[in-house]
Design a protein around this motif. Structure first.
Motif, mmCIF file in Angstrom:
data_model
loop_
_atom_site.group_PDB
_atom_site.id
_atom_site.type_symbol
_atom_site.label_atom_id
_atom_site.label_comp_id
_atom_site.label_asym_id
_atom_site.label_seq_id
_atom_site.Cartn_x
_atom_site.Cartn_y
_atom_site.Cartn_z
ATOM 1 N N GLU A 44 0.847 -1.194 0.000
ATOM 2 C CA GLU A 44 0.000 0.000 0.000
ATOM 3 C C GLU A 44 0.875 1.234 0.000
ATOM 4 O O GLU A 44 2.012 1.214 0.483
ATOM 5 N N GLY A 45 0.324 2.322 -0.539
ATOM 6 C CA GLY A 45 1.059 3.580 -0.521
ATOM 7 C C GLY A 45 0.613 4.462 -1.666
ATOM 8 O O GLY A 45 -0.373 4.174 -2.344
ATOM 9 N N ASN A 46 1.345 5.556 -1.897
ATOM 10 C CA ASN A 46 1.055 6.369 -3.061
ATOM 11 C C ASN A 46 1.681 5.711 -4.291
ATOM 12 O O ASN A 46 2.352 4.680 -4.190
ATOM 13 N N TYR A 47 1.469 6.315 -5.465
ATOM 14 C CA TYR A 47 1.915 5.655 -6.697
ATOM 15 C C TYR A 47 3.428 5.456 -6.720
ATOM 16 O O TYR A 47 3.912 4.384 -7.109
ATOM 17 N N GLU A 48 4.171 6.452 -6.290
ATOM 18 C CA GLU A 48 5.633 6.338 -6.313
ATOM 19 C C GLU A 48 6.109 5.191 -5.426
ATOM 20 O O GLU A 48 6.973 4.404 -5.816
ATOM 21 N N GLU A 49 5.518 5.098 -4.231
ATOM 22 C CA GLU A 49 5.919 4.025 -3.313
ATOM 23 C C GLU A 49 5.587 2.652 -3.876
ATOM 24 O O GLU A 49 6.406 1.726 -3.848
ATOM 25 N N VAL A 50 4.379 2.523 -4.410
ATOM 26 C CA VAL A 50 3.939 1.217 -4.905
ATOM 27 C C VAL A 50 4.698 0.831 -6.179
ATOM 28 O O VAL A 50 5.115 -0.320 -6.338
ATOM 29 N N SER A 51 4.897 1.789 -7.094
ATOM 30 C CA SER A 51 5.533 1.465 -8.371
ATOM 31 C C SER A 51 7.002 1.098 -8.211
ATOM 32 O O SER A 51 7.574 0.433 -9.085
ATOM 33 N N ASN A 52 7.608 1.508 -7.104
ATOM 34 C CA ASN A 52 9.012 1.177 -6.864
ATOM 35 C C ASN A 52 9.191 0.021 -5.882
ATOM 36 O O ASN A 52 10.320 -0.290 -5.488
ATOM 37 N N ASN A 53 8.081 -0.602 -5.505
ATOM 38 C CA ASN A 53 8.141 -1.725 -4.567
ATOM 39 C C ASN A 53 8.556 -2.995 -5.329
ATOM 40 O O ASN A 53 7.856 -3.432 -6.249
ATOM 41 N N PRO A 54 9.671 -3.621 -4.958
ATOM 42 C CA PRO A 54 10.154 -4.802 -5.689
ATOM 43 C C PRO A 54 9.130 -5.937 -5.722
ATOM 44 O O PRO A 54 9.013 -6.634 -6.739
ATOM 45 N N GLN A 55 8.377 -6.122 -4.636
ATOM 46 C CA GLN A 55 7.366 -7.190 -4.605
ATOM 47 C C GLN A 55 6.248 -6.929 -5.608
ATOM 48 O O GLN A 55 5.743 -7.850 -6.250
ATOM 49 N N VAL A 56 5.888 -5.659 -5.754
ATOM 50 C CA VAL A 56 4.838 -5.299 -6.711
ATOM 51 C C VAL A 56 5.334 -5.506 -8.132
ATOM 52 O O VAL A 56 4.630 -6.056 -8.984
ATOM 53 N N MET A 57 6.559 -5.082 -8.416
ATOM 54 C CA MET A 57 7.126 -5.286 -9.745
ATOM 55 C C MET A 57 7.229 -6.763 -10.077
ATOM 56 O O MET A 57 6.964 -7.178 -11.206
ATOM 57 N N GLU A 58 7.575 -7.556 -9.095
ATOM 58 C CA GLU A 58 7.652 -9.010 -9.286
ATOM 59 C C GLU A 58 6.271 -9.579 -9.621
ATOM 60 O O GLU A 58 6.118 -10.416 -10.518
ATOM 61 N N ALA A 59 5.249 -9.100 -8.916
ATOM 62 C CA ALA A 59 3.888 -9.598 -9.134
ATOM 63 C C ALA A 59 3.377 -9.258 -10.522
ATOM 64 O O ALA A 59 2.711 -10.059 -11.173
ATOM 65 N N TYR A 60 3.712 -8.066 -11.003
ATOM 66 C CA TYR A 60 3.215 -7.613 -12.301
ATOM 67 C C TYR A 60 4.071 -8.094 -13.465
ATOM 68 O O TYR A 60 3.566 -8.475 -14.506
ATOM 69 N N MET A 61 5.375 -8.025 -13.272
ATOM 70 C CA MET A 61 6.283 -8.214 -14.407
ATOM 71 C C MET A 61 7.028 -9.550 -14.380
ATOM 72 O O MET A 61 7.650 -9.926 -15.355
ATOM 73 N N GLY A 62 6.989 -10.225 -13.227
ATOM 74 C CA GLY A 62 7.751 -11.461 -13.104
ATOM 75 C C GLY A 62 9.228 -11.207 -12.908
ATOM 76 O O GLY A 62 10.056 -12.108 -12.998
ATOM 77 N N THR A 63 9.580 -9.940 -12.654
ATOM 78 C CA THR A 63 10.976 -9.575 -12.440
ATOM 79 C C THR A 63 11.021 -8.317 -11.587
ATOM 80 O O THR A 63 10.090 -7.526 -11.593
ATOM 81 N N THR A 64 12.098 -8.127 -10.852
ATOM 82 C CA THR A 64 12.256 -6.912 -10.054
ATOM 83 C C THR A 64 13.008 -5.852 -10.855
ATOM 84 O O THR A 64 13.258 -4.764 -10.337
ATOM 85 N N SER A 65 13.340 -6.134 -12.083
ATOM 86 C CA SER A 65 14.099 -5.155 -12.855
ATOM 87 C C SER A 65 13.205 -4.272 -13.729
ATOM 88 O O SER A 65 13.637 -3.252 -14.212
ATOM 89 N N GLY A 66 11.941 -4.688 -13.908
ATOM 90 C CA GLY A 66 11.044 -3.908 -14.752
ATOM 91 C C GLY A 66 10.372 -2.799 -13.968
ATOM 92 O O GLY A 66 10.484 -2.706 -12.754
ATOM 93 N N ALA A 67 9.662 -1.958 -14.664
ATOM 94 C CA ALA A 67 8.917 -0.879 -14.015
ATOM 95 C C ALA A 67 7.425 -1.188 -14.108
ATOM 96 O O ALA A 67 6.973 -1.845 -15.035
#
Length: 258
Positions: free
Chosen positions: A229-252
């Motif tokens: 949870e958080g604002n967009y900047e916090e959530v979009s830079n969260n490695p767990q969120v990037m992993e969930a969406y992109m399957g990698t922590t290197s994507g945005a």
């Protein structure tokens, strides 16, 4: 004095024959905010919405609205308290005019939904308010248009107007820009920003440009559980969120539609 929190879930859980669709979700929505619920497909977002509006019964946990426990209430009781889910109360009469559809929304709010045998003249008293609502969603010039003839994006605007007719305190928007082209996405996004004045909005949305542009707070679901949870900047830079969406922590996260 009204609480800062308008809606709260505590350990909300929904299971279907061994499958946990919503898993122990505790979430708070601040009064007057635009709050997004995002997550990959199958994350439990729609099930969560169905729990809030009581079209599904929780397996465990509770739902508080304005400090009151509404977990055991029926869908119509939830709506009467001012929790209205858009696109569920939608423009379901394609061969009525845009004005007539909004007028039916106003009849629902007045409790006269079933008075269809009354003279149409008795409904004319609702026209002024109906036109005000159409003005709020930039549809005044379409008042006499048959709903079936409206462009797709304008139909979504009409659905919002029909929802506004129910005098919502909390609007639940279920993927309001789904299937739209860029121009319609922009129009509906600005419309949501406009109608949020004096209201609280909780929305499920896949389009991250929409979420980043208008949402104060974002909750991310994954496999039914609250991931971040958080604002967009916090959530979009969260490695767990990037992993969930992109399957990698290197994507945005930007541009991910999940």
């Amino acid at each position: 004095m009204a609480s800062e929190v308008i809606l709260e879930t505590k350990n909300l859980t929904k299971g279907f024959k061994g499958f946990i669709a919503v898993n122990d979700v505790s979430l708070k929505v601040r009064r007057g905010s635009i709050h997004a619920l995002i997550g990959p497909n199958g994350a439990g977002k729609t099930t969560f919405f169905n729990l809030l509006t009581k079209f599904l019964t929780p397996t465990a946990g509770s739902i508080l609205y304005n400090g009151d426990d509404i977990t055991a209430l029926k869908p119509e009781q939830i709506a009467h308290r001012g929790v209205i889910r858009s696109f569920q109360i939608s423009a379901v009469f394609p061969h009525l005019s845009v004005l007539e559809n909004v007028r039916i929304g106003l009849q629902r709010a007045l409790g006269t939904s079933y008075h269809f045998w009354k003279s149409e003249r008795t409904l004319d008293q609702l026209n002024g308010r109906a036109m005000q609502l159409l003005a709020e969603v930039d549809l005044e010039s379409f008042a006499d248009t048959l709903t079936v003839d409206l462009p797709y994006g304008r139909k979504r605007a009409l659905e919002i107007a029909t929802t506004l007719a129910m005098e919502p305190e909390l609007m639940l928007l279920d993927e309001p820009t789904q299937g739209m082209g860029h121009e319609d996405v922009h129009r509906v996004t600005e419309l949501i920003r406009k109608v949020s004045a004096g209201r609280t909005i909780l929305m499920v949305e896949h389009n991250m440009s929409v979420v980043s542009g208008i949402c104060d707070r974002i909750s991310v679901l994954q496999r039914g559980a609250l991931l971040a949870e958080g604002n967009y900047e916090e959530v979009s830079n969260n490695p767990q969120v990037m992993e969930a969406y992109m399957g990698t922590t290197s994507g945005a996260l930007e541009g991910a539609h999940g």
